[in-house]
Scaffold this active site. Structure first.
Site, mmCIF file in Angstrom:
data_model
loop_
_atom_site.group_PDB
_atom_site.id
_atom_site.type_symbol
_atom_site.label_atom_id
_atom_site.label_comp_id
_atom_site.label_asym_id
_atom_site.label_seq_id
_atom_site.Cartn_x
_atom_site.Cartn_y
_atom_site.Cartn_z
ATOM 1 N N LEU A 86 -17.941 13.901 -54.262
ATOM 2 C CA LEU A 86 -19.189 14.634 -54.404
ATOM 3 C C LEU A 86 -18.878 16.113 -54.200
ATOM 4 O O LEU A 86 -18.057 16.473 -53.344
ATOM 5 C CB LEU A 86 -20.224 14.171 -53.373
ATOM 6 C CG LEU A 86 -20.789 12.754 -53.535
ATOM 7 C CD1 LEU A 86 -21.724 12.418 -52.389
ATOM 8 C CD2 LEU A 86 -21.485 12.571 -54.870
ATOM 9 N N ASP A 87 -19.547 16.974 -54.969
ATOM 10 C CA ASP A 87 -19.342 18.409 -54.823
ATOM 11 C C ASP A 87 -19.739 18.866 -53.429
ATOM 12 O O ASP A 87 -20.491 18.196 -52.721
ATOM 13 C CB ASP A 87 -20.160 19.181 -55.856
ATOM 14 C CG ASP A 87 -19.756 18.829 -57.282
ATOM 15 O OD1 ASP A 87 -18.591 18.442 -57.468
ATOM 16 O OD2 ASP A 87 -20.610 18.933 -58.176
ATOM 17 N N ALA A 88 -19.271 20.048 -53.064
ATOM 18 C CA ALA A 88 -19.609 20.601 -51.748
ATOM 19 C C ALA A 88 -21.116 20.768 -51.599
ATOM 20 O O ALA A 88 -21.669 20.570 -50.509
ATOM 21 C CB ALA A 88 -18.900 21.937 -51.535
ATOM 22 N N THR B 43 -23.396 18.916 -53.014
ATOM 23 C CA THR B 43 -24.068 17.640 -53.254
ATOM 24 C C THR B 43 -23.998 16.794 -51.993
ATOM 25 O O THR B 43 -22.953 16.727 -51.339
ATOM 26 C CB THR B 43 -23.417 16.886 -54.424
ATOM 27 O OG1 THR B 43 -23.441 17.716 -55.591
ATOM 28 C CG2 THR B 43 -24.154 15.598 -54.724
#
Length: 335
Positions: free
Chosen positions: A109-111, A113
């Site tokens: 997951l993105d930072a 997200t």
């Protein structure tokens, strides 16, 4: 019977098969002192000495492996990496320690997200759950900023061409909103880099918040606070294994009492808060250290308030030394 090197390493918990294949290609893995190549195989007895980055590693036979899975509620700001050169927080910082093997994240997951992130000790399970051929559903709650019309939603479901090929949502459900902010639930069956954000960007709207709420039939429940984790029970682990055509697991590391009495929200929040204190505090660790800090701070306040020189008595000691100090004076009368 022999097995591929990356498969054996993944089963032993040293990474997902994709990660291990990159390690082998980069010359970081050796077998009996010789640099390994893609396609190398190991026999079932595992008599060979395997090293990663020069460190000897342990290998597990299929019968010795116990598949464990954690569900983690990732907060925004944490990175999905094991080591960050800038010292920022990672999703692995809060996870329980393992005696053998290591936790492998099922996707990333993105930072920016948040939401559900699965971890497992079985690299083969992680690899299959991530692979698009198994079409495991991932559901996200997304808040977008901008005007959204019906044609945009149809485009997202039909398919949009991105830099790395065609992409689309399997389903889009409107969940309400006010003004320019609108909330949707979207579902994907693959996990390309920043795919949800890029799909909405293609329609001219910006994603202001993104949270994963489901992976397969594993949901992010309300009893899982941010930064908290729970280990899945055996039936949930076997659900994931059956979904990607792996044999069911017979053992679990959870005790019978632990399965009956899961951690409550307050317990998990306390554990998360203690972790935050340990990370943010340079003071002594644990309850004793916090008590010492409180005592020292109260002493400092007393010494600042008291005049220099003789120590000012307090409490019962002060009353014993001057018992009439706090009593009102009697009025004097002339005889």
């Amino acid at each position: 019977m022999s097995e591929k090197l990356q498969k054996v390493l993944a089963r032993s918990g040293h990474g997902s098969r994709r990660e291990l294949e990159l390690m082998i290609q980069n010359g970081r893995v050796s077998i009996d002192g010789n640099v390994a190549k893609l396609g190398d195989r190991l026999e079932d007895d595992h008599d060979s000495i395997v090293r990663i980055d020069g460190h000897k590693i342990s290998l597990l036979a299929p019968s010795e492996e116990v598949c464990r899975v954690l569900a983690y509620n990732k907060p925004e700001g944490e990175l999905c990496t094991r080591h960050d050169p800038e010292g920022r927080r990672t999703v692995f910082d809060r996870l329980p320690r393992l005696e053998t093997g290591r936790w492998v994240s099922v996707g990333r997951l993105d930072a920016n997200t948040s939401g559900l992130l699965l971890f497992t000790t079985d690299g083969e399970l992680a690899n299959r759950l991530m692979h698009p051929s198994h079409r495991v559903e991932r559901e996200y709650m997304v808040r977008v900023f901008g005007d959204v019309n019906e044609q945009m939603v149809k485009n997202l479901v039909k398919g949009v061409k991105l830099e790395d090929g065609m992409a689309r949502f399997e389903d889009v459900v409107y969940a309400g909103g006010e003004g320019m902010n609108h909330t949707f639930y979207v579902m994907l069956t693959e996990g390309r880099n920043r795919e949800v954000r890029r799909l909405w960007d293609s329609q001219g709207v910006t994603v202001s918040r993104l949270k994963r709420v489901r992976y397969g039939d594993i949901f992010l429940t309300k009893d899982m606070p941010r930064g908290g984790w729970n280990e899945l029970e055996l039936k949930e682990v076997n659900y994931l294994r059956e979904m990607v055509e792996l044999k069911p697991e017979e053992n679990t590391m959870l005790t019978v009492e632990g399965q009956k009495r899961k951690k409550g929200v307050r317990q998990i929040r306390r554990a998360v808060r203690r972790h935050e204190e340990r990370v943010n505090d340079d003071s002594p660790r644990g309850r004793r250290g916090r008590q010492d800090n409180r005592r020292s701070s109260s002493r400092n306040k007393d010494t600042e308030a008291a005049p220099q020189g003789r120590r000012k008595p307090s409490g019962n000691a002060a009353n014993r030394r001057n018992p009439l100090k706090n009593k009102p004076a009697k009025p004097r009368t002339r005889k």
